[in-house]
Design a protein around this motif. Structure first.
Motif, PDB file in Angstrom:
ATOM      1  N   VAL A  20       0.753  -1.067   0.249  1.00  0.00           N
ATOM      2  CA  VAL A  20      -0.002   0.133  -0.327  1.00  0.00           C
ATOM      3  C   VAL A  20       0.997   1.207  -0.002  1.00  0.00           C
ATOM      4  N   ARG A  21       2.282   1.421   0.910  1.00  0.00           N
ATOM      5  CA  ARG A  21       2.583   2.395   1.109  1.00  0.00           C
ATOM      6  C   ARG A  21       3.302   2.679  -0.350  1.00  0.00           C
ATOM      7  N   ALA A  22       3.850   1.717  -1.441  1.00  0.00           N
ATOM      8  CA  ALA A  22       4.948   1.600  -2.145  1.00  0.00           C
ATOM      9  C   ALA A  22       3.843   2.333  -3.183  1.00  0.00           C
ATOM     10  N   ALA A  23       2.467   1.861  -3.380  1.00  0.00           N
ATOM     11  CA  ALA A  23       1.355   3.150  -3.853  1.00  0.00           C
ATOM     12  C   ALA A  23       1.558   4.067  -4.105  1.00  0.00           C
ATOM     13  N   ALA A  24       1.053   3.870  -2.911  1.00  0.00           N
ATOM     14  CA  ALA A  24       0.457   5.580  -2.093  1.00  0.00           C
ATOM     15  C   ALA A  24       2.265   6.317  -3.029  1.00  0.00           C
ATOM     16  N   LEU A  25       3.338   5.747  -2.470  1.00  0.00           N
ATOM     17  CA  LEU A  25       5.022   6.493  -3.281  1.00  0.00           C
ATOM     18  C   LEU A  25       4.806   7.190  -4.800  1.00  0.00           C
ATOM     19  N   ARG A  29       4.192  10.370  -6.149  1.00  0.00           N
ATOM     20  CA  ARG A  29       5.719  10.871  -7.418  1.00  0.00           C
ATOM     21  C   ARG A  29       5.069  11.627  -8.425  1.00  0.00           C
ATOM     22  N   LYS A  30       3.913  10.791  -9.029  1.00  0.00           N
ATOM     23  CA  LYS A  30       3.427  11.446 -10.095  1.00  0.00           C
ATOM     24  C   LYS A  30       2.750  12.645 -10.348  1.00  0.00           C
ATOM     25  N   ILE A  31       1.819  12.875  -9.161  1.00  0.00           N
ATOM     26  CA  ILE A  31       1.257  13.987  -8.854  1.00  0.00           C
ATOM     27  C   ILE A  31       2.257  15.218  -8.837  1.00  0.00           C
ATOM     28  N   SER A  32       3.276  15.064  -8.557  1.00  0.00           N
ATOM     29  CA  SER A  32       4.185  16.022  -7.809  1.00  0.00           C
ATOM     30  C   SER A  32       5.334  16.023  -8.420  1.00  0.00           C
ATOM     31  N   GLY A  33       5.444  15.022  -9.499  1.00  0.00           N
ATOM     32  CA  GLY A  33       6.313  15.388 -10.958  1.00  0.00           C
ATOM     33  C   GLY A  33       8.013  15.455 -10.206  1.00  0.00           C
ATOM     34  N   THR A  34       8.645  14.318  -9.193  1.00  0.00           N
ATOM     35  CA  THR A  34       9.214  14.716  -8.335  1.00  0.00           C
ATOM     36  C   THR A  34       9.246  13.020  -7.761  1.00  0.00           C
ATOM     37  N   THR A  35      10.880  12.416  -8.525  1.00  0.00           N
ATOM     38  CA  THR A  35      11.043  10.759  -7.317  1.00  0.00           C
ATOM     39  C   THR A  35      11.584  11.558  -6.385  1.00  0.00           C
ATOM     40  N   LYS A  36      12.516  12.380  -5.694  1.00  0.00           N
ATOM     41  CA  LYS A  36      12.969  12.706  -4.666  1.00  0.00           C
ATOM     42  C   LYS A  36      12.504  14.088  -4.457  1.00  0.00           C
ATOM     43  N   PRO A  37      11.652  14.586  -3.276  1.00  0.00           N
ATOM     44  CA  PRO A  37      11.507  16.048  -2.755  1.00  0.00           C
ATOM     45  C   PRO A  37      12.301  16.620  -2.851  1.00  0.00           C
ATOM     46  N   SER A  38      12.572  18.019  -2.858  1.00  0.00           N
ATOM     47  CA  SER A  38      14.285  19.123  -1.931  1.00  0.00           C
ATOM     48  C   SER A  38      13.768  18.918  -0.684  1.00  0.00           C
ATOM     49  N   GLN A  39      15.003  19.059  -0.404  1.00  0.00           N
ATOM     50  CA  GLN A  39      14.730  19.102   1.489  1.00  0.00           C
ATOM     51  C   GLN A  39      13.389  20.330   2.114  1.00  0.00           C
ATOM     52  N   VAL A  40      13.258  21.520   1.431  1.00  0.00           N
ATOM     53  CA  VAL A  40      12.051  22.173   2.238  1.00  0.00           C
ATOM     54  C   VAL A  40      10.757  21.343   2.138  1.00  0.00           C
ATOM     55  N   ASN A  41      11.050  20.544   0.780  1.00  0.00           N
ATOM     56  CA  ASN A  41       9.188  20.671   0.465  1.00  0.00           C
ATOM     57  C   ASN A  41       9.406  18.833   0.602  1.00  0.00           C
ATOM     58  N   ALA A  42      10.295  18.218   1.777  1.00  0.00           N
ATOM     59  CA  ALA A  42      10.461  16.343   2.064  1.00  0.00           C
ATOM     60  C   ALA A  42       9.133  16.804   3.282  1.00  0.00           C
ATOM     61  N   GLU A  43       9.054  17.217   4.008  1.00  0.00           N
ATOM     62  CA  GLU A  43       8.199  16.873   5.280  1.00  0.00           C
ATOM     63  C   GLU A  43       6.906  16.987   4.322  1.00  0.00           C
ATOM     64  N   ALA A  44       6.655  18.278   3.437  1.00  0.00           N
ATOM     65  CA  ALA A  44       5.150  17.954   2.944  1.00  0.00           C
ATOM     66  C   ALA A  44       5.249  16.462   2.452  1.00  0.00           C
ATOM     67  N   PHE A  45       6.097  16.409   1.123  1.00  0.00           N
ATOM     68  CA  PHE A  45       5.798  15.118   0.089  1.00  0.00           C
ATOM     69  C   PHE A  45       6.407  13.200   1.119  1.00  0.00           C
ATOM     70  N   ASP A  46       6.238  13.431   1.924  1.00  0.00           N
ATOM     71  CA  ASP A  46       6.727  12.435   3.583  1.00  0.00           C
ATOM     72  C   ASP A  46       4.872  12.173   4.178  1.00  0.00           C
ATOM     73  N   ARG A  47       4.706  13.211   4.694  1.00  0.00           N
ATOM     74  CA  ARG A  47       3.374  13.735   5.306  1.00  0.00           C
ATOM     75  C   ARG A  47       2.430  12.833   3.794  1.00  0.00           C
ATOM     76  N   ALA A  48       2.320  13.392   2.647  1.00  0.00           N
ATOM     77  CA  ALA A  48       1.803  13.105   1.535  1.00  0.00           C
ATOM     78  C   ALA A  48       1.383  11.630   1.358  1.00  0.00           C
ATOM     79  N   VAL A  49       2.622  10.753   1.231  1.00  0.00           N
ATOM     80  CA  VAL A  49       2.298   9.358   1.250  1.00  0.00           C
ATOM     81  C   VAL A  49       1.951   8.731   2.117  1.00  0.00           C
ATOM     82  N   ALA A  50       2.139   9.529   3.140  1.00  0.00           N
ATOM     83  CA  ALA A  50       1.532   8.438   4.500  1.00  0.00           C
ATOM     84  C   ALA A  50      -0.070   9.240   4.266  1.00  0.00           C
ATOM     85  N   GLU A  51      -0.631   9.733   4.380  1.00  0.00           N
ATOM     86  CA  GLU A  51      -1.756  10.201   4.333  1.00  0.00           C
ATOM     87  C   GLU A  51      -2.389   9.355   2.748  1.00  0.00           C
TER      88      GLU A  51
END
Length: 89
Positions: A20-25, A29-51
């Motif tokens: 489930v987490r792999a599918a969420a990731l 990644r697809k909707i954000s357009g990036t596979t690895k977010p910048s440091q400033v966006n990492a928290e928002a990215f990780d929170r989105a994956v968890a949600e």
């Protein structure tokens, strides 16, 4: 990237939290357009994956079907056969 998201409902054995987490990731990644977010966006990215993972897990738990559970190996073989037919030379 989108092709990596697989159906997760109605399989035996049931889907794992890692799947489930792999599918969420992949989705985030697809909707954000990036596979690895910048440091400033990492928290928002990780929170989105968890949600997305939590919501997806809840959805999978609540789905009801009368169809028999699918076998992972058989479904994987069908996918390989479709791929072979699609990319045959």
């Amino acid at each position: 990237m989108c092709r990596n998201i697989r159906p997760l409902a109605n399989f035996e054995p049931p889907v794992t939290s890692d799947e489930v987490r792999a599918a969420a990731l992949q989705y985030v990644r697809k909707i954000s357009g990036t596979t690895k977010p910048s440091q400033v966006n990492a928290e928002a990215f990780d929170r989105a994956v968890a949600e997305v993972a939590a919501i997806s897990a809840r959805l999978l738990d609540e789905l009801v079907t009368t169809a028999p559970p699918k076998n992972r190996e058989i479904e994987a073989e069908k996918a390989r056969a479709r791929s072979a037919a699609r990319y045959a030379s």
